[in-house]
Design a protein around this motif. Sequence first.
Motif, mmCIF file in Angstrom:
data_model
loop_
_atom_site.group_PDB
_atom_site.id
_atom_site.type_symbol
_atom_site.label_atom_id
_atom_site.label_comp_id
_atom_site.label_asym_id
_atom_site.label_seq_id
_atom_site.Cartn_x
_atom_site.Cartn_y
_atom_site.Cartn_z
ATOM 1 N N SER A 192 0.815 -1.117 -0.077
ATOM 2 C CA SER A 192 -0.150 0.143 0.090
ATOM 3 C C SER A 192 0.793 1.261 0.036
ATOM 4 C CB SER A 192 -1.060 0.056 1.252
ATOM 5 O OG SER A 192 -1.655 1.169 1.104
ATOM 6 N N VAL A 193 1.798 1.248 0.707
ATOM 7 C CA VAL A 193 2.684 2.480 0.814
ATOM 8 C C VAL A 193 3.665 2.660 -0.352
ATOM 9 C CG1 VAL A 193 2.820 2.700 3.475
ATOM 10 C CG2 VAL A 193 4.532 1.332 2.274
ATOM 11 N N ARG A 194 3.869 1.411 -1.017
ATOM 12 C CA ARG A 194 4.493 1.738 -2.399
ATOM 13 C C ARG A 194 3.599 2.315 -3.268
ATOM 14 N NH1 ARG A 194 8.509 -3.146 -4.309
ATOM 15 N NH2 ARG A 194 9.279 -1.120 -5.416
ATOM 16 N N ILE A 195 2.543 1.855 -3.304
ATOM 17 C CA ILE A 195 1.594 2.337 -4.523
ATOM 18 C C ILE A 195 1.146 3.665 -3.955
ATOM 19 C CG2 ILE A 195 -0.852 1.995 -5.334
ATOM 20 C CD1 ILE A 195 -0.504 -0.880 -4.935
ATOM 21 N N HIS A 196 0.729 3.985 -2.988
ATOM 22 C CA HIS A 196 0.139 5.693 -2.729
ATOM 23 C C HIS A 196 1.326 6.403 -2.222
ATOM 24 C CE1 HIS A 196 -3.907 4.035 -2.794
ATOM 25 N NE2 HIS A 196 -3.586 2.952 -2.135
ATOM 26 N N GLU A 197 2.442 6.032 -1.663
ATOM 27 C CA GLU A 197 3.246 6.967 -1.245
ATOM 28 C C GLU A 197 4.829 6.886 -1.985
ATOM 29 O OE1 GLU A 197 3.973 6.842 2.845
ATOM 30 O OE2 GLU A 197 2.064 6.806 3.295
ATOM 31 N N GLY A 198 4.888 5.983 -2.959
ATOM 32 C CA GLY A 198 5.895 6.025 -3.617
ATOM 33 C C GLY A 198 7.274 5.453 -3.311
ATOM 34 N N LEU A 199 7.399 4.704 -2.205
ATOM 35 C CA LEU A 199 8.446 4.291 -1.403
ATOM 36 C C LEU A 199 9.183 3.260 -2.300
ATOM 37 C CD1 LEU A 199 7.245 3.996 2.470
ATOM 38 C CD2 LEU A 199 8.067 6.311 1.062
ATOM 39 N N GLY A 200 10.268 3.223 -2.083
ATOM 40 C CA GLY A 200 11.336 2.091 -2.675
ATOM 41 C C GLY A 200 11.051 0.721 -1.846
ATOM 42 N N ARG A 201 11.362 0.002 -2.434
ATOM 43 C CA ARG A 201 11.243 -1.445 -1.927
ATOM 44 C C ARG A 201 12.014 -1.439 -0.399
ATOM 45 N NH1 ARG A 201 10.418 -6.522 -3.882
ATOM 46 N NH2 ARG A 201 10.861 -5.555 -6.049
ATOM 47 N N ARG A 202 13.162 -0.911 -0.051
ATOM 48 C CA ARG A 202 13.806 -1.015 1.356
ATOM 49 C C ARG A 202 13.305 -0.155 2.237
ATOM 50 N NH1 ARG A 202 20.249 -0.258 1.578
ATOM 51 N NH2 ARG A 202 19.988 -2.299 0.099
ATOM 52 N N GLU A 203 12.597 1.012 1.831
ATOM 53 C CA GLU A 203 11.879 2.108 2.630
ATOM 54 C C GLU A 203 10.701 1.297 2.951
ATOM 55 O OE1 GLU A 203 11.798 5.834 1.178
ATOM 56 O OE2 GLU A 203 11.103 6.629 3.034
ATOM 57 N N ALA A 204 9.990 0.848 2.054
ATOM 58 C CA ALA A 204 8.560 0.099 2.282
ATOM 59 C C ALA A 204 8.669 -0.867 3.150
ATOM 60 C CB ALA A 204 7.822 -0.412 0.845
ATOM 61 N N LEU A 205 9.772 -1.931 3.079
ATOM 62 C CA LEU A 205 9.884 -3.065 4.108
ATOM 63 C C LEU A 205 10.081 -2.391 5.534
ATOM 64 C CD1 LEU A 205 9.825 -5.913 4.603
ATOM 65 C CD2 LEU A 205 12.402 -5.879 3.939
#
Length: 262
Positions: free
Chosen positions: A109-122
């Motif tokens: 969800s945060v990758r889709i809506h906030e554009g976070l990268g993989r490491r930051e999203a994890l």
Amino acid sequence: MSLEVRGLTIEISGRRVVDGISFDVPDGARVGLIGESGSGKSLTALALLGLLPGGATASGSIRWDGRELIDLPDRDLARLRGDEIGIVFQEPRTALNPIRTVGRQIAESVRIHEGLGRREALARAVAEAARVRLPDPEQIVGRYPHQLSGGQRQRVAIAMALACRPRLLIADEPTTALDVTIQSEILELLHSLVTDDGMSLVFITHDLAVLSQIATHAVVLEDGRVVEEGPISRLLTAPSSPVTQGLLRDATATLWRPGGRS
């Protein structure tokens, strides 16, 4: 932001299953939709986010912060889901993807809506896992749904729904599949998270005892129609409809039988 539902009608294959219901969820309010199986409460919840099953159609009006949601294009509804409005379903086993780690599912969800990268999203997924009080969050985000207990899977589902800090949470019977002890823990968790984030809440259930622990206002449904609504405190002391009176009898029996919530 507020939710306004006016004359919501849902038909499936020409049969009217929700018939012109109306209710409001003001900013920060906790409203319950309650009724027996088949009353239309879960279909109402799905309609709020455009998630009705194939063959079902909705008419009337669903306005979120003044914006009409009925007939809104799917791409626009997808932007709302998880970002402005989160949803938790009854059975997390079917809501979670069995072949993806729970960390990836929380992070999506945060990758889709906030554009976070993989490491930051994890990293965000680990933080969200800790927020919903999952044990050893750094380890648990690497596991798959089948490796978790029912209560842990529901905490993952809650983390997914709240990762982007939506302003409204729809919880569709989120404790029904859990035993009484875990049910109480999940209700306390939801109460805490909704309070901390200042969210509005729509809580769907058939159990007035459960609803009294988390909502302040209730809309009672029977056969797709509203038969009573008002503060939970009044419904617990002076219910006016036979449906609510029956729900109150059931709640009282649950509270006082051995192993109940009393």
